[in-house]
Design a protein around this motif. Structure first.
Motif, mmCIF file in Angstrom:
data_model
loop_
_atom_site.group_PDB
_atom_site.id
_atom_site.type_symbol
_atom_site.label_atom_id
_atom_site.label_comp_id
_atom_site.label_asym_id
_atom_site.label_seq_id
_atom_site.Cartn_x
_atom_site.Cartn_y
_atom_site.Cartn_z
ATOM 1 N N ARG A 148 39.747 47.205 34.775
ATOM 2 C CA ARG A 148 40.869 47.372 33.851
ATOM 3 C C ARG A 148 40.673 48.577 32.935
ATOM 4 O O ARG A 148 41.572 49.387 32.757
ATOM 5 C CB ARG A 148 41.040 46.120 32.972
ATOM 6 C CG ARG A 148 41.492 44.863 33.666
ATOM 7 C CD ARG A 148 42.968 44.827 34.004
ATOM 8 N NE ARG A 148 43.878 45.469 33.113
ATOM 9 C CZ ARG A 148 44.370 44.962 31.993
ATOM 10 N NH1 ARG A 148 44.026 43.762 31.600
ATOM 11 N NH2 ARG A 148 45.214 45.647 31.255
ATOM 12 N N SER A 164 45.938 48.324 36.426
ATOM 13 C CA SER A 164 46.787 47.333 35.781
ATOM 14 C C SER A 164 46.280 45.936 36.130
ATOM 15 O O SER A 164 45.408 45.769 36.978
ATOM 16 C CB SER A 164 48.236 47.493 36.247
ATOM 17 O OG SER A 164 48.337 47.120 37.612
ATOM 18 N N VAL A 165 46.893 44.929 35.489
ATOM 19 C CA VAL A 165 46.539 43.548 35.794
ATOM 20 C C VAL A 165 46.815 43.261 37.264
ATOM 21 O O VAL A 165 45.997 42.665 37.967
ATOM 22 C CB VAL A 165 47.323 42.573 34.884
ATOM 23 C CG1 VAL A 165 47.134 41.134 35.328
ATOM 24 C CG2 VAL A 165 46.903 42.742 33.435
ATOM 25 N N GLN A 166 47.957 43.711 37.751
ATOM 26 C CA GLN A 166 48.337 43.465 39.139
ATOM 27 C C GLN A 166 47.359 44.154 40.107
ATOM 28 O O GLN A 166 46.906 43.555 41.074
ATOM 29 C CB GLN A 166 49.750 43.961 39.407
ATOM 30 C CG GLN A 166 50.195 43.740 40.835
ATOM 31 C CD GLN A 166 51.582 44.299 41.106
ATOM 32 O OE1 GLN A 166 52.158 44.981 40.278
ATOM 33 N NE2 GLN A 166 52.098 44.018 42.288
ATOM 34 N N GLN A 167 47.018 45.411 39.844
ATOM 35 C CA GLN A 167 46.100 46.137 40.713
ATOM 36 C C GLN A 167 44.708 45.498 40.707
ATOM 37 O O GLN A 167 44.043 45.417 41.741
ATOM 38 C CB GLN A 167 46.000 47.600 40.275
ATOM 39 C CG GLN A 167 47.259 48.393 40.504
ATOM 40 C CD GLN A 167 47.207 49.743 39.812
ATOM 41 O OE1 GLN A 167 46.685 49.861 38.700
ATOM 42 N NE2 GLN A 167 47.743 50.764 40.467
ATOM 43 N N ALA A 195 44.067 42.322 40.098
ATOM 44 C CA ALA A 195 44.181 41.067 40.840
ATOM 45 C C ALA A 195 44.143 41.326 42.343
ATOM 46 O O ALA A 195 43.502 40.581 43.095
ATOM 47 C CB ALA A 195 45.474 40.349 40.455
ATOM 48 N N GLU A 196 44.812 42.371 42.790
ATOM 49 C CA GLU A 196 44.783 42.712 44.212
ATOM 50 C C GLU A 196 43.376 43.125 44.651
ATOM 51 O O GLU A 196 42.919 42.746 45.724
ATOM 52 C CB GLU A 196 45.770 43.838 44.502
ATOM 53 C CG GLU A 196 47.222 43.425 44.412
ATOM 54 C CD GLU A 196 48.182 44.598 44.498
ATOM 55 O OE1 GLU A 196 47.733 45.736 44.755
ATOM 56 O OE2 GLU A 196 49.381 44.373 44.294
ATOM 57 N N GLU A 220 46.948 36.971 39.049
ATOM 58 C CA GLU A 220 47.036 37.814 37.861
ATOM 59 C C GLU A 220 46.615 37.041 36.615
ATOM 60 O O GLU A 220 46.014 37.605 35.696
ATOM 61 C CB GLU A 220 48.451 38.359 37.695
ATOM 62 C CG GLU A 220 48.823 39.388 38.734
ATOM 63 C CD GLU A 220 50.218 39.942 38.552
ATOM 64 O OE1 GLU A 220 50.749 39.908 37.415
ATOM 65 O OE2 GLU A 220 50.796 40.416 39.547
ATOM 66 N N LYS A 243 43.957 38.057 33.597
ATOM 67 C CA LYS A 243 44.279 38.012 32.161
ATOM 68 C C LYS A 243 43.278 37.142 31.406
ATOM 69 O O LYS A 243 42.804 37.520 30.325
ATOM 70 C CB LYS A 243 45.693 37.480 31.957
ATOM 71 C CG LYS A 243 46.766 38.426 32.449
ATOM 72 C CD LYS A 243 48.142 37.808 32.303
ATOM 73 C CE LYS A 243 49.221 38.696 32.887
ATOM 74 N NZ LYS A 243 50.551 38.084 32.765
#
Length: 170
Positions: free
Chosen positions: A122, A128-131, A133-134, A140, A144
């Motif tokens: 991060r 990002s949070v989405q990236q 998580a992937e 996600e 967080k």
């Protein structure tokens, strides 16, 4: 040398240090980090022509390899002590920035590997949070939670003055 090899060598030359740093932040040991990066790059080379985003693939593979290395049974028995913290320099010493980075490194060592990986992706890699998580193949919400818990733990370890003064730089 083929175009494939030249492209791969160029990629490795440009990303090696960043990947080593990411692996080190994830596992906390330079030798283990080096092994994780080399393992990830070997896998990437085998799939080089089929990978659409080699940078994302490499980051994900490095973080996973570094986390896997921390789960090995010998990890708890044998640890390198070469990266131990030196005594704090005098307040007027010009190495305050280095001391702060070393304090941060020691604080990160106190976090679980998954939290370190989330914070590194991060805030070091700027994902990002989405990236993130992937990259870690998790929801996600987990990213967080790990981010919040990791930052709270760092504030506790480093003291409350760090959290208020440096929050924008983390």
């Amino acid at each position: 040398m083929s175009d494939r090899e030249a492209d791969f060598r160029e990629f490795v030359a440009g990303r090696m240090e960043a990947l080593r740093g990411l692996a080190y932040l994830t596992c906390g040991d330079w030798q283990v980090a080096e092994d994780a990066v080399l393992s990830a790059l070997a896998k990437l080379y085998a799939k080089w022509n089929r990978v659409e985003n080699p940078d994302a693939y490499a980051r994900t593979a490095v973080v996973r390899a570094a986390i896997d290395e921390t789960r090995r049974p010998w990890w708890r028995r044998e640890q390198s002590r070469s990266h131990a913290m030196p005594d704090a320099p005098a307040p007027d010493d010009a190495t305050r920035a280095v001391d702060e980075r070393l304090r941060m490194r020691e604080a990160l060592d106190g976090l679980p590997a998954r939290q370190r990986a989330v914070l590194a992706l991060r805030f070091l890699e700027g994902l990002s949070v989405q990236q993130t998580a992937e990259a870690l193949r998790c929801p996600e919400g987990t990213v967080k939670v790990y981010t919040a818990r990791g930052l709270d733990a760092l504030r506790r370890i480093l003291g409350t003055e760090w959290g208020t003064v440096h929050e924008t730089t983390v």
